[in-house]
Write an enzyme that holds these catalytic residues in place. Structure first.
Site, PDB file in Angstrom:
ATOM      1  CG  ASP A   1      -7.877   5.617   2.539  1.00 35.62           C
ATOM      2  OD1 ASP A   1      -8.510   5.836   1.484  1.00 35.62           O
ATOM      3  OD2 ASP A   1      -6.791   5.023   2.571  1.00 35.62           O
TER       4      ASP A   1
ATOM      5  N   GLY B   1       0.830  -1.195   0.000  1.00 37.19           N
ATOM      6  CA  GLY B   1       0.000   0.000   0.000  1.00 37.19           C
ATOM      7  C   GLY B   1       0.861   1.241   0.000  1.00 37.19           C
TER       8      GLY B   1
END
Length: 572
Positions: free
Chosen positions: A370, A255
């Site tokens: 998020d 990520g």
């Protein structure tokens, strides 16, 4: 008169291309001078760098190969006020797909570009408005002085590049003094930390972790500010052994924060190790943020933090291992048939319970910022756990929203008021949840939906909703039909899509709170839901097709932090 001037200007641009960009002209070859290289067909040499840039590789430049382009001498500093400025050049750059137009006055072009950390240059083209460039400029052509052709392109550079030699000299002095001071302070701090850590470390190998500075050193005076519960401090050697020395075979994904590895401790417990990459756009601030937040949160639908590691310039978080990876792995791979509606609906309710805890029931009021399928991890029993709190923010008791100039998150899941104005609240997470809910029902990604021309998934759901055909979008892997059980499933899916549309309405005041959403989702009585209004971002934005931020076990390709003020995204 103004229109006539613009027509003349456009004509001159076309004429310039026809004269100077012919096949036998040195500037006619695409990418001849590379990124931020200026091609002058009358110059010698033909290619040169924009002011504030140097050749990326001087060796081929000396032999007449300029395609490697130019790089900045001084990095941009978007976060610091007055850190960047613009160099106005009488150049022409061919239109890039990574650019966007904004219809507005010329005076607003520069401040809008400055507020957007992804904006690298802009130009003003009369009635056509401002064009913002978000990719390095390639195929830049230089106009002859006084030709009047085209409009100036304003290239973003550090303000230090605009002040001449005096500023450069001052900058060098400041850097030298700063480096010497940093070395002295770091050395003293390191030995103080070593002495403190030897006293504080107990037999169980735990310390009270507070704030970690950029050098990876825990400072004693900052520990009291963290006021955290004791967290296990894992040794780097222990985590290396658990993950087979962080081998590719143990890699779960990558990520914006960095890679994530599966590991197994000596006692047989499986763990997930999230490593802070040195090249990551996220940094120590996000690392500390995640440690502070998640160590204070305990809920069955939030991922559990087991400890951390700060050693030898390596920074890592250690989590419980989720056997079934992340929601996006099963949701968007059409070959995965395991997510029937019963499991999907349980996941929907679990996500909702986790958000309700963050917004209302925990000691701290937290906005995640998020929420997306790749940040929803699934345990052995397919229970969802919200993960990745690097972008989360704590709200005060009396705060209902926060304004920021640093927009972080994932395009396609950000609420319009946050993406455009930098304003976020509980309703921002509700918007993200609504997008996830529609993705769960349809099995399609919002950020890569490519049906019906330019319509996004939100726009397509809205279109079919108004036409009374929204059931056509139900994921084909969900069994719906005329049988009683299948008819009940279809009704439940359609109700969830209705709730999703309520969550993605453009105005925050129109969206339900997460507690209201929980009531809608959990209600066994078919209470009539209000009619949704048109969602935001019905038309797919050309600014970015897809952006991602940090993900723990998602395996998402090219995940990154979108650290930009998106003042040029226009939602309807």
């Amino acid at each position: 008169m103004r229109k006539a001037k613009n027509l003349i200007s456009n004509f001159m641009i076309v004429l310039y291309y026809s004269i100077f960009c012919s096949s036998d002209d040195p500037c006619g070859t695409p990418g001849r001078c590379g990124a931020f290289g200026v091609c002058d067909p009358r110059g010698s040499p033909v290619c040169s760098c924009v002011q504030g840039f140097d050749p990326r590789d001087p060796r081929p430049w000396g032999s007449g190969n300029w395609s490697s382009g130019c790089v900045r001498r001084v990095p941009l500093d978007c976060e610091r006020k007055n850190g960047d400025g613009f160099l106005s050049l009488q150049i022409l750059t061919r239109q890039s797909s990574h650019s966007d137009l904004w219809l507005g006055p010329e005076a607003e072009c520069e401040p809008r570009c400055l507020r957007n950390c992804s904006c690298l240059a802009y130009g003003f083209y009369g009635n056509a408005g401002c064009r913002f460039y978000t990719e390095p400029l390639i195929d830049i052509l230089k106009f002859s002085s006084g030709s009047g052709s085209g409009s100036n392109v304003n290239v973003r550079v550090s303000n230090s590049e605009l002040g001449g030699k005096n500023k450069e000299s001052k900058k060098i002095v400041i850097i030298v003094v700063g480096v010497v001071g940093f070395v002295v302070i770091s050395t003293c701090t390191y030995f103080s930390w070593k002495k403190w850590i030897s006293k504080r470390r107990g037999q169980n190998g735990t310390i009270q972790l507070g704030v970690v500075n950029r050098g990876g050193i825990v400072l004693e005076d900052e520990l009291s500010e963290g006021n955290l519960e004791e967290l296990p401090l894992f040794k780097l050697e222990m985590l290396a052994n658990a993950t087979n020395n962080f081998s590719e075979a143990n890699k779960l994904g990558r990520g914006g924060f960095g890679p994530v590895y599966k590991g197994e401790l000596e006692n047989g417990r499986e763990i997930a190790v999230k490593m802070l990459s040195r090249a990551s756009q996220q940094g120590m601030k996000e690392f500390v943020n995640e440690v502070v937040l998640i160590s204070k949160l305990q809920h069955r639908n939030l991922v559990r933090l087991l400890g951390c590691c700060v050693e030898n310039k390596q920074t890592m978080l250690v989590y419980e291992f989720m056997l079934n990876k992340s929601l996006d792995f099963f949701l968007f791979d059409q070959s995965q048939e395991i997510l029937d509606w019963r499991r999907r609906f349980r996941i929907v309710r679990g996500i909702c319970r986790g958000l309700l805890y963050l917004h209302r029931d925990s000691r701290l009021k937290i906005i995640h910022r998020d929420l997306k399928p790749s940040n929803i991890l699934l345990d052995n029993d397919w229970n969802p756990k919200i993960s990745d709190f690097g972008m989360a923010r704590i709200f005060g008791d009396k705060q209902d929203h926060v304004q920021t100039t640093r927009v972080v998150g994932t395009y396609g899941y950000m609420a319009p008021e946050y993406a455009i104005e930098g304003r976020f609240s509980e309703k921002s997470d509700v918007f993200s949840f609504g997008v996830v809910l529609l993705e769960i029902a349809t099995g399609k990604r919002n950020i890569s939906f490519d049906e019906e021309g330019s319509l996004s998934l939100l726009g397509h759901v809205w279109k079919l909703w108004n036409e009374g055909r929204v059931e056509d979008l139900i994921d084909t892997r969900i069994s719906v039909g005329r049988h009683e059980a299948e008819a009940e499933v279809e009704a439940e899916v359609l109700r969830c899509m209705h709730i999703g549309l309520l969550c993605v309405q453009e105005l925050p005041t129109d969206r339900p709170s997460i507690s209201d959403v929980m009531s809608m989702v959990s209600s066994e009585i078919n209470v009539r839901l209000p009619k949704p209004k048109q969602p935001a971002f019905v038309i797919k934005s050309s600014f970015y097709d897809a952006g991602t931020s940090s993900s723990q076990q998602s395996g998402e390709p090219n995940a990154s932090v979108n650290d930009a003020s998106l003042t040029i995204i226009e939602g309807r």
